[in-house]
Design an enzyme around this catalytic site. Structure first.
Site, mmCIF file in Angstrom:
data_model
loop_
_atom_site.group_PDB
_atom_site.id
_atom_site.type_symbol
_atom_site.label_atom_id
_atom_site.label_comp_id
_atom_site.label_asym_id
_atom_site.label_seq_id
_atom_site.Cartn_x
_atom_site.Cartn_y
_atom_site.Cartn_z
ATOM 1 N N GLY A 48 28.514 16.252 9.971
ATOM 2 C CA GLY A 48 28.696 14.808 10.056
ATOM 3 C C GLY A 48 29.958 14.342 10.756
ATOM 4 O O GLY A 48 29.981 13.262 11.340
ATOM 5 N N ASP A 103 33.438 12.838 7.270
ATOM 6 C CA ASP A 103 32.803 11.621 7.777
ATOM 7 C C ASP A 103 32.770 10.518 6.729
ATOM 8 O O ASP A 103 33.291 9.430 6.936
ATOM 9 C CB ASP A 103 31.384 11.918 8.312
ATOM 10 C CG ASP A 103 30.524 12.715 7.327
ATOM 11 O OD1 ASP A 103 30.983 12.992 6.197
ATOM 12 O OD2 ASP A 103 29.393 13.065 7.700
ATOM 13 N N ASP A 106 30.963 9.863 -0.545
ATOM 14 C CA ASP A 106 29.988 9.098 -1.317
ATOM 15 C C ASP A 106 30.262 9.369 -2.802
ATOM 16 O O ASP A 106 31.115 8.721 -3.407
ATOM 17 C CB ASP A 106 28.585 9.514 -0.862
ATOM 18 C CG ASP A 106 27.476 8.670 -1.465
ATOM 19 O OD1 ASP A 106 27.724 7.963 -2.439
ATOM 20 O OD2 ASP A 106 26.342 8.730 -0.966
ATOM 21 N N PHE A 155 23.219 3.417 2.618
ATOM 22 C CA PHE A 155 23.077 4.570 3.494
ATOM 23 C C PHE A 155 23.318 4.166 4.954
ATOM 24 O O PHE A 155 22.813 3.153 5.413
ATOM 25 C CB PHE A 155 21.683 5.185 3.335
ATOM 26 C CG PHE A 155 21.620 6.580 3.853
ATOM 27 C CD1 PHE A 155 22.044 7.644 3.079
ATOM 28 C CD2 PHE A 155 21.168 6.813 5.138
ATOM 29 C CE1 PHE A 155 22.018 8.941 3.578
ATOM 30 C CE2 PHE A 155 21.132 8.108 5.652
ATOM 31 C CZ PHE A 155 21.556 9.172 4.864
ATOM 32 N N ARG A 168 22.257 11.244 14.548
ATOM 33 C CA ARG A 168 23.662 11.645 14.742
ATOM 34 C C ARG A 168 24.193 11.246 16.112
ATOM 35 O O ARG A 168 25.386 11.046 16.296
ATOM 36 C CB ARG A 168 23.820 13.158 14.579
ATOM 37 C CG ARG A 168 23.527 13.675 13.176
ATOM 38 C CD ARG A 168 24.084 15.090 13.037
ATOM 39 N NE ARG A 168 23.556 15.809 11.897
ATOM 40 C CZ ARG A 168 24.053 15.765 10.659
ATOM 41 N NH1 ARG A 168 25.091 14.987 10.406
ATOM 42 N NH2 ARG A 168 23.524 16.474 9.688
HETATM 43 P P1 IMP Z 1 29.148 13.242 -1.444
HETATM 44 O O1 IMP Z 1 29.279 14.708 -1.679
HETATM 45 O O2 IMP Z 1 28.133 12.590 -2.339
HETATM 46 O O3 IMP Z 1 30.473 12.514 -1.472
HETATM 47 O O4 IMP Z 1 28.517 13.036 -0.022
HETATM 48 C C1 IMP Z 1 29.229 13.377 1.084
HETATM 49 C C2 IMP Z 1 28.370 13.933 2.191
HETATM 50 O O5 IMP Z 1 27.039 13.448 2.177
HETATM 51 C C3 IMP Z 1 28.997 13.476 3.462
HETATM 52 O O6 IMP Z 1 29.818 14.516 3.961
HETATM 53 C C4 IMP Z 1 27.836 13.178 4.347
HETATM 54 O O7 IMP Z 1 27.569 14.303 5.151
HETATM 55 C C5 IMP Z 1 26.699 12.903 3.426
HETATM 56 N N1 IMP Z 1 26.498 11.450 3.284
HETATM 57 C C6 IMP Z 1 26.920 10.651 2.283
HETATM 58 N N2 IMP Z 1 26.568 9.387 2.473
HETATM 59 C C7 IMP Z 1 25.900 9.351 3.653
HETATM 60 C C8 IMP Z 1 25.286 8.294 4.414
HETATM 61 O O8 IMP Z 1 25.277 7.107 4.059
HETATM 62 N N3 IMP Z 1 24.704 8.678 5.581
HETATM 63 C C9 IMP Z 1 24.677 9.955 6.017
HETATM 64 N N4 IMP Z 1 25.249 10.967 5.343
HETATM 65 C C10 IMP Z 1 25.857 10.673 4.160
HETATM 66 MG MG MG Z 2 29.772 15.406 5.703
#
Ligand code: IMP
Ligand code: MG
Length: 180
Positions: A48, A103, A106, A155, A168
């Protein structure tokens, strides 16, 4: 502004190229003044962060080195939410100034894994920089030293971010349209 379709879902224009560039430039220039005299090792989190990483290092106009890690959510039944390391760096981090570029943060699970991976490797310092942090989603306490922008908890695709592998290569960022 135009919207796009990916795999039957509609995404609305959210941030244009020039807005993204000014966020990235702000983060890079801020860090550059903070790290004067150092040669940081920038570590991009694949896939990402590719666009963010490539633009960031071009705005960072002092000596630096680069490397990459690749992480992925582990989908096993017993380990839901676990993050696997698919590619690790091979650099020695002893006494290095390490800056990890992510990137979007979340839930913070990936961030947690990043911290586990990079502490205890002898680095002089470790920082995490995120282009986006979703407001209301991330409740962790792990530090993020610089953030491009806090965005709504929706998202997003484009500029390196994907929806099921697609989107991407889009130059702008698009937000999933909320169902009526
Ligand atoms: P987390 O582990 O839930 O914090 O998510 C982080 C990873 O999920 C990021 O490094 C992104 O690659 C992916 N991600 C989280 N939210 C999005 C989004 O809205 N669009 C695309 N990828 C996301
Ligand atoms: Mg990522």
């Amino acid at each position: 502004m135009k919207s796009i379709e990916l795999l039957g879902k509609t995404f609305e224009h959210y941030l244009g190229e020039s807005e993204i560039q000014s966020l990235v430039q702000g983060v890079a220039r801020g860090l550059q003044s903070e790290l004067q005299g150092e040669t940081p090792l920038f570590i991009g989190v694949l896939n990402g962060a590719i666009m963010f990483f490539a633009d960031f290092i071009r705005y960072y106009e002092s000596a630096c080195e680069i490397s990459f890690v690749r992480l992925a959510s582990y989908e096993g039944v017993k380990s839901k939410g676990e993050i696997k390391t698919l590619l690790d760096i091979d650099e020695d981090l002893t006494n290095r100034t390490v800056v990890i570029l992510e990137d979007v943060v979340d839930s913070g699970k990936t961030l947690q894994r990043i911290w586990e991976l990079f502490t205890d490797r002898g680095a002089k310092s470790v920082r995490v920089i995120a282009l986006f942090v979703k407001s209301g989603a991330y409740e962790g306490t792990l530090p993020i030293s610089r953030i491009g922008r806090v965005i709504p908890n929706r998202f997003v695709v484009g500029y390196g971010l994907d929806y099921n592998g697609l989107g991407r290569n889009l130059r702008a960022i698009y937000q999933l349209r909320e169902e009526m």
